[in-house]
Design a protein around this motif. Structure first.
Motif, short mmCIF file in Angstrom:
data_model
loop_
_atom_site.label_atom_id
_atom_site.label_comp_id
_atom_site.label_asym_id
_atom_site.label_seq_id
_atom_site.Cartn_x
_atom_site.Cartn_y
_atom_site.Cartn_z
N VAL A 12 0.83 -1.20 0.00
CA VAL A 12 0.00 0.00 0.00
C VAL A 12 0.87 1.25 0.00
O VAL A 12 1.83 1.35 0.76
N GLN A 13 0.51 2.20 -0.85
CA GLN A 13 1.20 3.49 -0.82
C GLN A 13 0.62 4.31 0.32
O GLN A 13 -0.58 4.28 0.57
N PHE A 14 1.48 5.04 0.98
CA PHE A 14 1.05 5.90 2.08
C PHE A 14 1.85 7.19 2.03
O PHE A 14 2.84 7.31 1.32
N CYS A 15 1.40 8.17 2.79
CA CYS A 15 2.16 9.41 2.91
C CYS A 15 2.59 9.55 4.36
O CYS A 15 2.10 8.86 5.25
N THR A 23 1.31 15.71 -2.32
CA THR A 23 1.83 14.34 -2.33
C THR A 23 0.70 13.35 -2.10
O THR A 23 0.59 12.35 -2.81
N ALA A 24 -0.14 13.62 -1.11
CA ALA A 24 -1.28 12.73 -0.83
C ALA A 24 -2.22 12.68 -2.03
O ALA A 24 -2.69 11.60 -2.42
N ALA A 25 -2.48 13.82 -2.64
CA ALA A 25 -3.38 13.87 -3.80
C ALA A 25 -2.80 13.09 -4.98
O ALA A 25 -3.53 12.40 -5.70
N VAL A 44 0.53 3.29 11.28
CA VAL A 44 -0.61 4.12 10.86
C VAL A 44 -0.98 5.08 11.98
O VAL A 44 -1.27 4.68 13.09
N ILE A 45 -0.94 6.38 11.65
CA ILE A 45 -1.31 7.41 12.63
C ILE A 45 -2.49 8.25 12.16
O ILE A 45 -2.99 9.08 12.91
N GLY A 46 -2.92 8.04 10.92
CA GLY A 46 -4.03 8.81 10.40
C GLY A 46 -4.45 8.34 9.02
O GLY A 46 -3.83 7.45 8.44
N MET A 47 -5.52 8.94 8.54
CA MET A 47 -6.00 8.73 7.18
C MET A 47 -6.30 10.10 6.62
O MET A 47 -6.77 10.99 7.34
N ILE A 48 -6.03 10.28 5.35
CA ILE A 48 -6.36 11.53 4.68
C ILE A 48 -7.21 11.21 3.46
O ILE A 48 -6.92 10.25 2.74
N THR A 49 -8.27 11.97 3.29
CA THR A 49 -9.18 11.75 2.17
C THR A 49 -9.16 12.94 1.21
O THR A 49 -8.73 14.04 1.59
N ASP A 50 -9.66 12.68 0.02
CA ASP A 50 -9.79 13.78 -0.93
C ASP A 50 -10.72 14.85 -0.37
O ASP A 50 -10.49 16.05 -0.53
N CYS A 69 0.05 16.86 5.56
CA CYS A 69 -0.94 15.81 5.80
C CYS A 69 -1.42 15.79 7.24
O CYS A 69 -2.62 15.63 7.50
N HIS A 70 -0.51 16.00 8.20
CA HIS A 70 -0.92 15.96 9.62
C HIS A 70 -1.88 17.09 9.97
O HIS A 70 -2.59 17.01 10.97
N ASP A 71 -1.92 18.14 9.15
CA ASP A 71 -2.81 19.27 9.43
C ASP A 71 -4.28 18.95 9.16
O ASP A 71 -5.16 19.57 9.75
#
Length: 144
Positions: A12-15, A23-25, A44-50, A69-71
């Motif tokens: 799995v790719q992650f940021c 980068t996430a996009a 895993v410390i979080g998830m980011i969505t579109d 991303c953490h923001d």
């Protein structure tokens, strides 16, 4: 009973937390999905969505190149283990209205992702995947 490890996507790719939203996009574009795990040393410390990117950054007028991303990531991530039964995974997706669940080991390290599509490909579980997707797709109450 089939386990998540049998149907999950591995590699799995992650940021990382300090990477930009661009980068996430780009990961979302390249993988053709709407969410990406955020990992610190493969944990895993979080998830980011579109949607996180649009609502928490673009809609507020921030520069996607300057926001990390953490923001904007979600901190309370629903995860499962590789040994989780696929029925339980479908139930978790429906309960939490999510389409992708990071699969982690006992240390919280990313082992894979189980997506709603992975469940739907298993003919025996198609009804549960459909129910999960139906529950996920229920509209939220919001103002226009």
């Amino acid at each position: 009973m089939k386990k998540v490890s049998e149907i999950m996507t591995k590699n799995v790719q992650f940021c990382t937390p300090h990477e930009s939203l661009v980068t996430a996009a780009k990961i979302m574009r390249d993988v053709d999905c709407g969410s990406v795990p955020v990992c610190d040393s493969n944990r895993v410390i979080g998830m980011i969505t579109d949607r996180d990117i649009v609502i928490k950054c673009i809609a507020t007028g921030n520069n996607v190149n300057e926001v990390h991303c953490h923001d904007v990531m979600t901190h309370d991530v629903v995860t499962c283990s590789p040994d989780t039964d696929v029925h339980e995974c479908a139930r978790l997706m429906a309960q939490h209205q999510i389409r992708r669940i990071p699969v982690v080991n006992e240390k919280g390290e990313l082992m894979g992702i189980c997506a709603i599509g992975d469940l739907a490909q298993e003919n025996i579980y198609i009804n549960e995947a459909g129910e999960a997707l139906s529950d996920i797709s229920e509209p939220d109450n919001y103002r226009h």
